[in-house]
Scaffold this motif. Structure first.
Motif, PDB file in Angstrom:
ATOM      1  N   PHE A 136     -42.677  15.014 -38.889  1.00 57.14           N
ATOM      2  CA  PHE A 136     -43.618  15.911 -38.212  1.00 57.14           C
ATOM      3  C   PHE A 136     -43.205  17.360 -38.431  1.00 57.14           C
ATOM      4  O   PHE A 136     -42.021  17.687 -38.499  1.00 57.14           O
ATOM      5  CB  PHE A 136     -43.626  15.642 -36.702  1.00 57.14           C
ATOM      6  N   VAL A 137     -44.217  18.229 -38.517  1.00 58.78           N
ATOM      7  CA  VAL A 137     -43.962  19.639 -38.762  1.00 58.78           C
ATOM      8  C   VAL A 137     -44.106  20.455 -37.473  1.00 58.78           C
ATOM      9  O   VAL A 137     -43.315  21.347 -37.190  1.00 58.78           O
ATOM     10  CB  VAL A 137     -44.954  20.169 -39.839  1.00 58.78           C
ATOM     11  N   ASP A 138     -45.108  20.107 -36.675  1.00 54.13           N
ATOM     12  CA  ASP A 138     -45.411  20.958 -35.517  1.00 54.13           C
ATOM     13  C   ASP A 138     -46.082  20.141 -34.403  1.00 54.13           C
ATOM     14  O   ASP A 138     -47.262  20.327 -34.116  1.00 54.13           O
ATOM     15  CB  ASP A 138     -46.326  22.100 -35.985  1.00 54.13           C
ATOM     16  N   PRO A 139     -45.322  19.265 -33.761  1.00 52.77           N
ATOM     17  CA  PRO A 139     -45.935  18.362 -32.778  1.00 52.77           C
ATOM     18  C   PRO A 139     -46.047  18.940 -31.370  1.00 52.77           C
ATOM     19  O   PRO A 139     -45.377  19.915 -31.036  1.00 52.77           O
ATOM     20  CB  PRO A 139     -44.941  17.188 -32.741  1.00 52.77           C
ATOM     21  N   VAL A 140     -46.880  18.297 -30.566  1.00 45.70           N
ATOM     22  CA  VAL A 140     -46.736  18.375 -29.118  1.00 45.70           C
ATOM     23  C   VAL A 140     -45.728  17.294 -28.774  1.00 45.70           C
ATOM     24  O   VAL A 140     -45.848  16.153 -29.239  1.00 45.70           O
ATOM     25  CB  VAL A 140     -48.082  18.110 -28.397  1.00 45.70           C
ATOM     26  N   THR A 141     -44.693  17.642 -28.007  1.00 47.58           N
ATOM     27  CA  THR A 141     -43.630  16.681 -27.705  1.00 47.58           C
ATOM     28  C   THR A 141     -43.626  16.310 -26.231  1.00 47.58           C
ATOM     29  O   THR A 141     -43.655  17.184 -25.367  1.00 47.58           O
ATOM     30  CB  THR A 141     -42.252  17.278 -28.073  1.00 47.58           C
ATOM     31  N   ILE A 150     -43.870  19.847 -24.473  1.00 49.09           N
ATOM     32  CA  ILE A 150     -43.422  21.053 -25.165  1.00 49.09           C
ATOM     33  C   ILE A 150     -44.195  21.249 -26.470  1.00 49.09           C
ATOM     34  O   ILE A 150     -44.499  20.275 -27.160  1.00 49.09           O
ATOM     35  CB  ILE A 150     -41.913  20.916 -25.522  1.00 49.09           C
ATOM     36  N   ALA A 151     -44.489  22.488 -26.806  1.00 49.08           N
ATOM     37  CA  ALA A 151     -45.085  22.773 -28.112  1.00 49.08           C
ATOM     38  C   ALA A 151     -44.565  24.120 -28.608  1.00 49.08           C
ATOM     39  O   ALA A 151     -44.259  25.013 -27.810  1.00 49.08           O
ATOM     40  CB  ALA A 151     -46.604  22.786 -28.015  1.00 49.08           C
ATOM     41  N   PHE A 152     -44.476  24.255 -29.921  1.00 52.73           N
ATOM     42  CA  PHE A 152     -43.962  25.476 -30.526  1.00 52.73           C
ATOM     43  C   PHE A 152     -45.061  26.542 -30.546  1.00 52.73           C
ATOM     44  O   PHE A 152     -46.182  26.267 -30.979  1.00 52.73           O
ATOM     45  CB  PHE A 152     -43.483  25.180 -31.950  1.00 52.73           C
TER      46      PHE A 152
END
Ligand code: AMP
Ligand code: MG
Length: 329
Positions: free
Chosen positions: A124-129, A140-142
């Protein structure tokens, strides 16, 4: 020769040592969890556990990776958040190794490490965690250079709720797996406080009510079933809202409670409804362990981060969103 990082985890009841290469290959991952026969975890007992077993666990990790101390290029440790005595013991071991081996010391945020190991495993590159464990419950999200906490528990973590409830129901520690087993035999949904406040959650009401249901003579099976449906349903709701809000295309489930099949199933359903890819971190990498600290150590060191020993004090209250994530910016 590839760069090799030794990662040491010791924020709470588990002590772990993991060895990971700069390419993200996990060479070994060894841990031991303090499981008190009764009662909760006392921070001092947990730190004594780390001091007693730490050196042996590190040695086992090195042997199973087939490396020598001189092969280690970086020493990373869990700097926070966590229990003060546990963090200090872990940091002391890391400082000694870094000084003795003459290699950089990297302090890692435990929560961020749970996310990054999930990204390594899933690609994954940019998930909602969704990060759920004994000590933490966060979505959490970036965004804007940091991992932003979109929602979190306002009181106790979901894993802690399960463990404390399990103690009242006569289960051993940790109780999460036993509650999952009993829930499969539950047939009746008993109403419990479903408590979502905006993007935040509250689990203390479920704990109080579930204990009362037990005192009133309801079965452990029905209580376990109802607790899971309520507690995990709440997580599903805020994960769904985070996906809708951020429009991200990946959903990651990580932390010790990620071992729960019902929670995974529920979040997989959310992912399907939103057309996003779902990944649940595999059991050996889901709980607290050193490989995630080592991998984060590699990432952080790559972007130039390391600590001088004199500046390497621990950060018991280090929040997920208090760190610039240089390696992603
Ligand atoms: P961690 O704090 O990340 O080491 O995770 C430990 C937590 O995960 C404890 O609260 C356990 O009760 C919980 N846990 C482990 N397995 C399960 C499971 N199958 N279902 C629910 N919770 C679990
Ligand atoms: Mg954890």
């Amino acid at each position: 020769m590839t760069t090799i990082c030794l990662g040491i985890e010791g924020t709470a009841h588990s002590f772990g040592a993991g060895i990971v290469t700069e390419d993200g290959e996990v060479l070994s991952n060894v841990w031991d969890m303090l499981s008190p026969a009764e009662g909760g975890i006392h921070p001092r007992e947990a730190s004594r556990h780390h001091a007693d077993l730490g050196p042996e666990i590190i040695k086992t990790a090195m042997e199973s990776a087939g490396i020598e101390f001189r092969d280690i290029d970086i020493v990373a440790f869990s700097r926070g958040p966590g229990l003060g005595p546990c963090l200090r013991t872990t940091a002391t071991i890391a400082r000694v190794l870094s000084l003795k081996l003459g290699v950089p010391l990297v302090g890692v945020n435990h929560c961020v490490a749970h996310i990054e190991i999930g990204c390594l495993e899933s690609g994954f590159v940019d998930p909602v965690t969704v990060y759920v464990s004994g000590g933490n419950t966060q979505v959490i999200a970036f965004a804007g250079g940091r991992f932003r906490t979109f929602g979190e528990t306002l009181d106790i973590a979901v894993g802690n709720m399960l463990d404390v409830l399990g103690r009242s129901l006569g289960m051993g520690f940790p109780a999460g797996p036993a509650i999952e087993r009993e829930a499969l035999k539950g047939t009746r949904y008993l109403p419990l406080p479903y408590s979502v406040k905006g993007m935040d959650l509250s689990y203390s009401g479920i704990l109080t009510s579930a204990r009362r249901l037990y005192d009133e003579g309801n079965s452990v099976q029905d209580i376990s079933f109802s607790v899971q449906e309520t507690a995990f349903g709440m997580l599903g709701e805020i994960a769904e809202r985070a996906l809708a809000h951020t429009k991200k295309k990946e959903l990651l489930l990580t932390g010790g409670v990620a071992r729960n099949n019902r929670l995974a199933e529920l979040l997989e359903g959310v992912s399907e409804r939103h057309g996003v890819v779902f990944h649940r971190v595999s059991p050996p990498l889901a709980g607290d362990q050193g490989a995630m600290i080592a991998w984060n150590g590699i990432l952080s060191h790559r972007s130039g981060n390391h600590l001088e020993v004199r500046d390497s004090h621990v950060l018991p209250r280090w929040r997920t969103d208090e760190q610039d994530i240089d390696w992603r910016s």
